[in-house]
Scaffold this motif. Structure first.
Motif, PDB file in Angstrom:
ATOM      1  N   LEU A   1     -52.890  82.349  29.813  1.00  0.00           N
ATOM      2  CA  LEU A   1     -51.702  82.933  29.406  1.00  0.00           C
ATOM      3  C   LEU A   1     -50.853  81.471  29.262  1.00  0.00           C
ATOM      4  N   PRO A   2     -50.054  81.533  28.032  1.00  0.00           N
ATOM      5  CA  PRO A   2     -49.167  80.301  27.903  1.00  0.00           C
ATOM      6  C   PRO A   2     -48.138  80.221  28.965  1.00  0.00           C
ATOM      7  N   ARG A   3     -47.768  79.212  29.358  1.00  0.00           N
ATOM      8  CA  ARG A   3     -46.901  78.921  30.432  1.00  0.00           C
ATOM      9  C   ARG A   3     -45.505  79.644  30.199  1.00  0.00           C
ATOM     10  N   VAL A   4     -45.042  79.624  28.918  1.00  0.00           N
ATOM     11  CA  VAL A   4     -43.708  80.452  28.714  1.00  0.00           C
ATOM     12  C   VAL A   4     -43.782  82.004  29.016  1.00  0.00           C
ATOM     13  N   VAL A   5     -45.017  82.466  29.026  1.00  0.00           N
ATOM     14  CA  VAL A   5     -45.302  83.959  29.252  1.00  0.00           C
ATOM     15  C   VAL A   5     -45.208  84.077  30.779  1.00  0.00           C
ATOM     16  N   SER A   6     -45.938  83.237  31.463  1.00  0.00           N
ATOM     17  CA  SER A   6     -46.020  83.766  32.939  1.00  0.00           C
ATOM     18  C   SER A   6     -44.459  83.253  33.504  1.00  0.00           C
ATOM     19  N   ASP A   7     -43.896  82.265  33.133  1.00  0.00           N
ATOM     20  CA  ASP A   7     -42.539  81.929  33.436  1.00  0.00           C
ATOM     21  C   ASP A   7     -41.747  82.925  33.264  1.00  0.00           C
ATOM     22  N   ALA A   8     -41.624  83.592  31.858  1.00  0.00           N
ATOM     23  CA  ALA A   8     -40.622  84.640  31.591  1.00  0.00           C
ATOM     24  C   ALA A   8     -40.896  85.749  32.558  1.00  0.00           C
ATOM     25  N   ALA A   9     -42.419  86.326  32.983  1.00  0.00           N
ATOM     26  CA  ALA A   9     -42.664  87.119  33.934  1.00  0.00           C
ATOM     27  C   ALA A   9     -41.961  87.178  35.238  1.00  0.00           C
TER      28      ALA A   9
END
Length: 246
Positions: free
Chosen positions: A75-83
């Motif tokens: 998963l891109p970091r922007v996705v895990s950070d947003a979650a």
């Protein structure tokens, strides 16, 4: 709720650290006397005299970020950070705050998740780390990202937002509270306009696809058993109702 199948309970029997046979015998007699008045069978095993309670602080958000990346490296970091940002806005565990994750202003978080003095989704079910892991697992299996991608397209962010809505707000019976959560939290966190987020959640009808191997309802894919492989689907004879929440 039922326990997760991987849940384990670790425990040890309380033992005396004192030396000397007389002290040990007195300790054992006191323990037996206390157990004698606490019921029988398995109930005795739950007596507090046999257990030592150890308080474990919840993982800080920085460590949750590391765990998320280790478990879902694709998963891109922007996705895990947003979650993780959505999770921390609903989290009431009191875990430590940190500055490693974007958008961690405590006052902003409080304003976005509290409406008229009440939690934005009401006082029902509270979220947990299991919900965060479930969200990342669903995004990882349903949304396709190019290897090594460092950004997300709007269509990918919308799909991630929809998974987030299902897990964190799907339980809430109040439509107005769900809408407030979508417009005040999800839209801004995933970088989507309020109009697009609300339209996708409230007006989109899930597309249904039938094949000999699976049935696809919206973002969910259900495998068909071999006995149904040759059966054909008849819309006229079906009792399946298409709704926004299928």
């Amino acid at each position: 709720e039922k326990c997760h199948p991987n849940f384990r309970l670790f425990g040890t029997c309380t033992t005396s650290s004192s030396s000397g046979k007389q002290v040990k015998n007195q300790s054992r007699r006191r323990l037996r006397n206390s157990l004698a008045s606490v019921g029988s069978g398995g109930k005795k095993l739950l007596h507090p005299g046999l257990w030592r309670k150890v308080h474990v602080e919840p993982l800080p958000y920085s460590e949750l970020q590391v765990v998320s990346k280790e478990m879902f490296p694709k998963l891109p970091r922007v996705v895990s950070d947003a979650a993780l940002n959505v999770f921390r806005q609903l989290d009431i565990s009191g875990r430590l705050q940190d500055d490693d994750i974007p958008d961690t202003d405590v006052d902003t978080v409080h304003q976005s998740t509290v409406l008229n003095g009440q939690p934005i989704l009401g006082n029902g079910r509270t979220c947990s780390v299991r919900d965060l892991m479930k969200l990342l697992a669903r995004i990882s299996s349903t949304v396709h990202f190019e290897p090594g991608a460092k950004f997300c397209t709007e269509s990918q962010r919308v799909l991630c937002m929809a998974e987030c809505y299902d897990i964190f707000a799907g339980w809430c019976p109040c439509r107005n509270l769900r809408r407030d959560f979508t417009t005040r939290v999800l839209a801004s966190t995933w970088g989507i306009t309020v109009t697009v987020a609300a339209r996708y959640i409230e007006t989109r009808q899930p597309h249904i696809t039938y094949t000999s191997e699976y049935v696809e309802v919206g973002r969910a894919t259900i495998a068909r058993p071999p006995s149904c492989a040759m059966e054909t689907y008849s819309r006229e004879n079906s009792s399946f109702a298409e709704t926004n929440y299928a």
